[in-house]
Design a protein around this motif. Structure first.
Motif, PDB file in Angstrom:
ATOM      1  N   THR A  55       0.840  -1.200   0.000  1.00 15.09           N
ATOM      2  CA  THR A  55       0.000   0.000   0.000  1.00 15.09           C
ATOM      3  C   THR A  55       0.876   1.251   0.000  1.00 15.09           C
ATOM      4  O   THR A  55       2.096   1.194   0.153  1.00 15.09           O
ATOM      5  N   ALA A  56       0.220   2.387  -0.190  1.00 17.12           N
ATOM      6  CA  ALA A  56       0.891   3.689  -0.145  1.00 17.12           C
ATOM      7  C   ALA A  56      -0.028   4.685   0.547  1.00 17.12           C
ATOM      8  O   ALA A  56      -1.246   4.492   0.613  1.00 17.12           O
ATOM      9  N   ARG A  57       0.566   5.744   1.090  1.00 17.35           N
ATOM     10  CA  ARG A  57      -0.191   6.823   1.722  1.00 17.35           C
ATOM     11  C   ARG A  57       0.278   8.157   1.161  1.00 17.35           C
ATOM     12  O   ARG A  57       1.457   8.310   0.797  1.00 17.35           O
ATOM     13  N   TYR A  72       6.190  -1.440  -0.516  1.00 18.12           N
ATOM     14  CA  TYR A  72       5.880  -2.449  -1.535  1.00 18.12           C
ATOM     15  C   TYR A  72       7.199  -3.117  -1.917  1.00 18.12           C
ATOM     16  O   TYR A  72       8.006  -2.552  -2.651  1.00 18.12           O
ATOM     17  N   SER A  73       7.411  -4.311  -1.434  1.00 18.11           N
ATOM     18  CA  SER A  73       8.684  -5.010  -1.612  1.00 18.11           C
ATOM     19  C   SER A  73       9.053  -5.128  -3.086  1.00 18.11           C
ATOM     20  O   SER A  73       8.232  -5.534  -3.920  1.00 18.11           O
ATOM     21  N   GLY A  74      10.315  -4.771  -3.378  1.00 17.34           N
ATOM     22  CA  GLY A  74      10.815  -4.892  -4.744  1.00 17.34           C
ATOM     23  C   GLY A  74      10.397  -3.776  -5.664  1.00 17.34           C
ATOM     24  O   GLY A  74      10.622  -3.874  -6.874  1.00 17.34           O
ATOM     25  N   HIS A  75       9.786  -2.721  -5.134  1.00 19.40           N
ATOM     26  CA  HIS A  75       9.313  -1.615  -5.968  1.00 19.40           C
ATOM     27  C   HIS A  75       9.741  -0.278  -5.376  1.00 19.40           C
ATOM     28  O   HIS A  75      10.038  -0.163  -4.188  1.00 19.40           O
ATOM     29  N   LYS A  76       9.725   0.725  -6.230  1.00 19.55           N
ATOM     30  CA  LYS A  76      10.094   2.083  -5.827  1.00 19.55           C
ATOM     31  C   LYS A  76       9.315   3.083  -6.679  1.00 19.55           C
ATOM     32  O   LYS A  76       8.676   2.707  -7.687  1.00 19.55           O
ATOM     33  N   PHE A  77       9.363   4.351  -6.278  1.00 19.92           N
ATOM     34  CA  PHE A  77       8.762   5.417  -7.069  1.00 19.92           C
ATOM     35  C   PHE A  77       9.770   5.921  -8.090  1.00 19.92           C
ATOM     36  O   PHE A  77      10.978   5.991  -7.830  1.00 19.92           O
ATOM     37  N   GLY A  78       9.247   6.292  -9.260  1.00 20.21           N
ATOM     38  CA  GLY A  78      10.116   6.846 -10.291  1.00 20.21           C
ATOM     39  C   GLY A  78       9.305   7.284 -11.492  1.00 20.21           C
ATOM     40  O   GLY A  78       8.088   7.035 -11.582  1.00 20.21           O
ATOM     41  N   TRP A 170      -5.319   5.136   2.676  1.00 25.02           N
ATOM     42  CA  TRP A 170      -4.314   4.363   1.958  1.00 25.02           C
ATOM     43  C   TRP A 170      -4.843   4.017   0.570  1.00 25.02           C
ATOM     44  O   TRP A 170      -6.025   4.218   0.270  1.00 25.02           O
ATOM     45  N   ILE A 171      -3.975   3.477  -0.250  1.00 26.13           N
ATOM     46  CA  ILE A 171      -4.361   2.995  -1.569  1.00 26.13           C
ATOM     47  C   ILE A 171      -3.579   1.718  -1.847  1.00 26.13           C
ATOM     48  O   ILE A 171      -2.381   1.637  -1.576  1.00 26.13           O
ATOM     49  N   VAL A 172      -4.275   0.713  -2.361  1.00 29.76           N
ATOM     50  CA  VAL A 172      -3.669  -0.596  -2.604  1.00 29.76           C
ATOM     51  C   VAL A 172      -2.895  -0.562  -3.922  1.00 29.76           C
ATOM     52  O   VAL A 172      -3.412  -0.108  -4.942  1.00 29.76           O
ATOM     53  N   LEU A 173      -1.664  -1.055  -3.881  1.00 28.15           N
ATOM     54  CA  LEU A 173      -0.804  -1.065  -5.060  1.00 28.15           C
ATOM     55  C   LEU A 173      -0.734  -2.437  -5.725  1.00 28.15           C
ATOM     56  O   LEU A 173      -0.331  -2.533  -6.882  1.00 28.15           O
TER      57      LEU A 173
END
Length: 374
Positions: A55-57, A72-78, A170-173
């Protein structure tokens, strides 16, 4: 001289040990209580916030979007470039949104293999806690979310759709399944029906989804709805509700759409609907009643036809028996007349025992009626 050097070295070691013990005591009795206090405040989104896996906030400052935090394991923002072909068809997508750096992208293998140093794991035991800001200036954004939850039974089959509405922060990714209900969908022949569909998709830009559009899921469904209505309108109701899936596929029915034709949805709403699957098609209630009435009438008419055939067969059997009985009665009356007049006439009667009747000496009246009953 050697004794004094060893004494000095021993003193330095003792001082180092004492410094280590002091730091350890500060961490145990000072820093960890602060961490526990921060953790307790984070549960209420005060000063800090906790972000669950997948999730993200969104964090705001003075009511304006400030940044996104994600776990979020294995992920990033970009950033994520829009394909040139899509930009060529939809030039309005070139306009900056301010959320270009919040696309969820997968880490490289080197980034995934990097681990936090031991000291960081010791000092910061809660790794999913993020700084929000000093309230009331810094806050976790809360928004109203409406969706149709899809409930499955124990065997994994689709059970029912449950509409839900809730204020969330929150929002589910991760990939999620949402329900879509379309009413008054006209099939070929203008037959109205209610269509239940399952949309499988994933939020790829949470900032764009929350702040770029009002109601990102509802906006997505409004884009998908007309496409699904147009697709269903190409086929009759009997084709769509065929119990044999292979038969439906032979008619070209899109039971499952691997890709949505509107390629701009992810870039407009931050949500990528990857698959659309029709789960149920229910005819209009009035149509169902009419169909039921027609079927009942057909069954009743069939029953009446069967009864009529049975009655006709019974009448035919009665007539045949009556005809046989009439022939026997005529023969008996003839025998009685011959007996009375003593005529020298020979009577041939099929199926009637003449000799016994002559021997009994039948006469009109009671005996005749008795013979007729026999």
């Amino acid at each position: 001289m050697r004794w004094s050097w060893h004494t000095a070295t021993s003193q330095k070691q003792q001082e180092s040990v004492m410094e280590f013990l002091i730091v350890a005591l500060i961490i145990v009795f000072g820093w960890y209580p602060i961490q526990f206090l921060a953790y307790g405040l984070a549960r209420f989104n005060l000063f800090f916030t906790l972000v669950e896996e997948g999730t993200a906030r969104a964090i705001t400052q003075n009511g304006q979007f400030h940044r996104m935090v994600m776990n979020y394991s294995g992920h990033k923002f970009g950033p994520k470039p829009i394909p040139k072909e899509t930009l060529g068809k939809h030039k309005e997508l070139k306009k900056p949104t301010g959320y270009e750096n919040y696309w969820v992208t997968e880490m490289t293998e080197n980034e995934k293999n990097q681990k936090d140093p031991p000291w960081k794991r010791i000092l910061f035991p809660v790794n999913n806690m993020y700084w929000v800001g000093i309230p009331p200036f810094g806050r976790v954004h809360v928004y109203h979310f409406e969706w149709v939850a899809v409930k499955f039974d124990e065997s994994g089959g689709l059970e029912r759709f449950v509409p839900k509405s809730q204020s969330i922060s929150w929002i589910v990714l991760q990939k999620t399944v949402y329900g879509l209900v379309l009413k008054d969908v006209e099939t070929k022949g203008n037959i109205p029906a209610t269509v239940n569909a399952v949309v499988t998709g994933q939020v790829e830009n949470p900032a764009l989804a929350i702040f770029g559009v009002r109601g990102w899921l509802n906006a997505t469904m409004q884009r998908i709805g007309p496409e699904l209505r147009s697709d269903i309108g190409k086929y009759t109701l009997s084709e769509l509700v065929s119990p044999d899936q292979k038969e439906s596929e032979s008619h070209g029915i899109k039971k499952e759409i691997e890709s949505i034709e509107d390629e701009t949805i992810p870039w407009r709403f931050g949500f990528n609907p990857e698959r659309l699957q029709i789960s149920a098609i229910e005819p209009d209630q009035e149509l169902k009643k009419l169909t039921y009435a027609i079927e009942q009438a057909r069954l009743e008419g069939k029953a009446k036809r069967i009864t009529a055939k049975a009655d006709a067969a019974a009448i035919r059997m009665v007539n045949e028996e009556a005809s046989k009985a009439s022939q026997n009665t005529i023969a008996i009356r003839g025998l009685a007349t011959l007996e009375k007049t003593k005529s020298n006439v020979t009577i041939i009667s099929q199926g009637l025992p003449v000799a016994p009747l002559i021997q009994t000496g039948l006469t009109p009246g009671k005996e005749e009626s008795d013979a007729t009953r026999q």
